[in-house]
Design an enzyme around this catalytic site. Sequence first.
Site, short mmCIF file in Angstrom:
data_model
loop_
_atom_site.label_atom_id
_atom_site.label_comp_id
_atom_site.label_asym_id
_atom_site.label_seq_id
_atom_site.Cartn_x
_atom_site.Cartn_y
_atom_site.Cartn_z
N HIS A 290 83.41 36.48 45.70
CA HIS A 290 82.47 36.95 44.67
C HIS A 290 82.75 36.21 43.37
O HIS A 290 83.90 36.02 43.00
CB HIS A 290 82.64 38.46 44.45
N ASP B 21 76.48 51.27 41.15
CA ASP B 21 76.52 49.95 40.52
C ASP B 21 75.11 49.41 40.34
O ASP B 21 74.78 48.81 39.31
CB ASP B 21 77.36 48.96 41.34
N ARG C 129 72.81 47.64 32.26
CA ARG C 129 73.64 46.68 31.50
C ARG C 129 72.86 45.42 31.20
O ARG C 129 72.98 44.84 30.12
CB ARG C 129 74.89 46.30 32.31
N SER D 117 82.01 46.84 38.70
CA SER D 117 80.80 46.41 39.38
C SER D 117 81.14 45.52 40.58
O SER D 117 80.69 45.76 41.71
CB SER D 117 79.93 45.64 38.37
N LYS E 131 81.37 46.95 44.88
CA LYS E 131 80.58 46.34 45.98
C LYS E 131 81.50 45.76 47.03
O LYS E 131 81.23 45.85 48.23
CB LYS E 131 79.69 45.24 45.42
N1 URA Z 1 78.87 40.22 39.07
C1 URA Z 1 78.74 41.52 39.38
O1 URA Z 1 78.55 41.89 40.53
N2 URA Z 1 78.82 42.41 38.39
C2 URA Z 1 79.06 42.06 37.11
O2 URA Z 1 79.14 42.91 36.28
C3 URA Z 1 79.19 40.69 36.80
C4 URA Z 1 79.09 39.79 37.81
#
Ligand code: URA
Length: 436
Positions: free
Chosen positions: A85, A164, A171, A186, A190
Amino acid sequence: MKNLDIYDIIEKKANKKKLSYEELQFFITKLCSGELPDYQTAALVMAIYINSMEIDELSGFTKIMAESGEQIDLSEIQGIKVDKHSTGGIGDKTTLIIGPIIAACGGKMAKMSGRGLGYSGGTIDKLEAIPSFRTGLEKNEFIHNVNEVGMAITGQTADIALADKKIYAIRDVTATVSSIPLIASSVMSKKLASGADKIVLDVKMGSGAFVKTMEEAVKLAEAMVEIGKQNGRETVAIITNMNKPLGNNVGNLLEVQEAVSTLRGEGPEDLTELCIWLSAQMLSLAEADTFDNCVKRAKSALESGKALEKFKEFVQRQGGDYEVIENPERYYKRPESYSYHAEQAGYFSITSAELIGKAGVLLGAGRLKKEDGIDYTAGIIFHKSHGGHAEKGELLFTMYGEDAEKFDLALPALKESFVLTQEEPVKEPLILKIIR
Ligand code: URA
């Protein structure tokens, strides 16, 4: 939970106090049931943005967020599942290249991705630039594709880390993206919910990232590695440079096209290097193989064309029309374009990747409001890389998009995002630090 009240919780965080697990759970439960108005969610998110969270508070918050939706069980996929990620940057199309490299090397990447956030792009928006590509796979198809192809990418369905999804959308439009606890919770909610055994995080640092300094990047990386550890997932964070966009293309379809050139072995040096490096990190975490050997395997997946074949297979499996990537006019009306030439000779030096990201959004490649649609053809191609020399009159960049009137909005930001210097700018390293 009866005595809890969202007003008091907002006030407590606004007064810099640590929230209890029960209070955080109350907030997430109300948020997910749709009982909280957006203004109260936004107020609490802003209070967290301003006053941050302690690490155990954050780890609990992340766990509650991960449990706010379905938790995917990937045990039907054989072998170690490693996820990756990125915390978000400009021109970051690495997932589209790394997934096929991992699959071509015999690994498994089951990836859940997001949409663009603020001025940073998102993999799901990029994939949706491919006509008929399905980004909302059911669990069975997702698992089946990972087993068969070696990779699958799905959007965050309403069922996964639901909290999220709701917080992310708020956000995006309330200037609360660049926050260590909000980014860490966040990303990690996930990752925890999507079931991978091990996690590689690409923490972007610099003008085009949500964290601008090394100090903040280290804090973010350490927080995420700690959340992973407290929740039983081995996590490695790599801090990488985002003072300039990754590669030369910014914008959804343009980035998919650059990913394909990279898979063909014709990609920009920085993008290719980072993809090989991150793929090797993922492979060496998943298998008992050395990092150096994994680098060789990743390079050979690109050179042999096997990774490109995997990408085609992945796109077709998820219903996408691969041919449109190579010949966009099969589907898209030819976009308008505007070329910008150097007003004097000099070295092309990018001074703000953030302004480039903002220009992309102004062109229509991202959203200004959460309801906004996207122009998949919108974006920018840079014809000079950072540090490249341009003669007076030479082509520096081209803007694309359906609406030529938007070029006037984006041009000032782009002109301000670079300078032409007489001295060659120092090339900063791409890979800055590893936190385990
Ligand atoms: N990627 C994400 O999944 N969340 C964030 O807040 C920033 C980048």
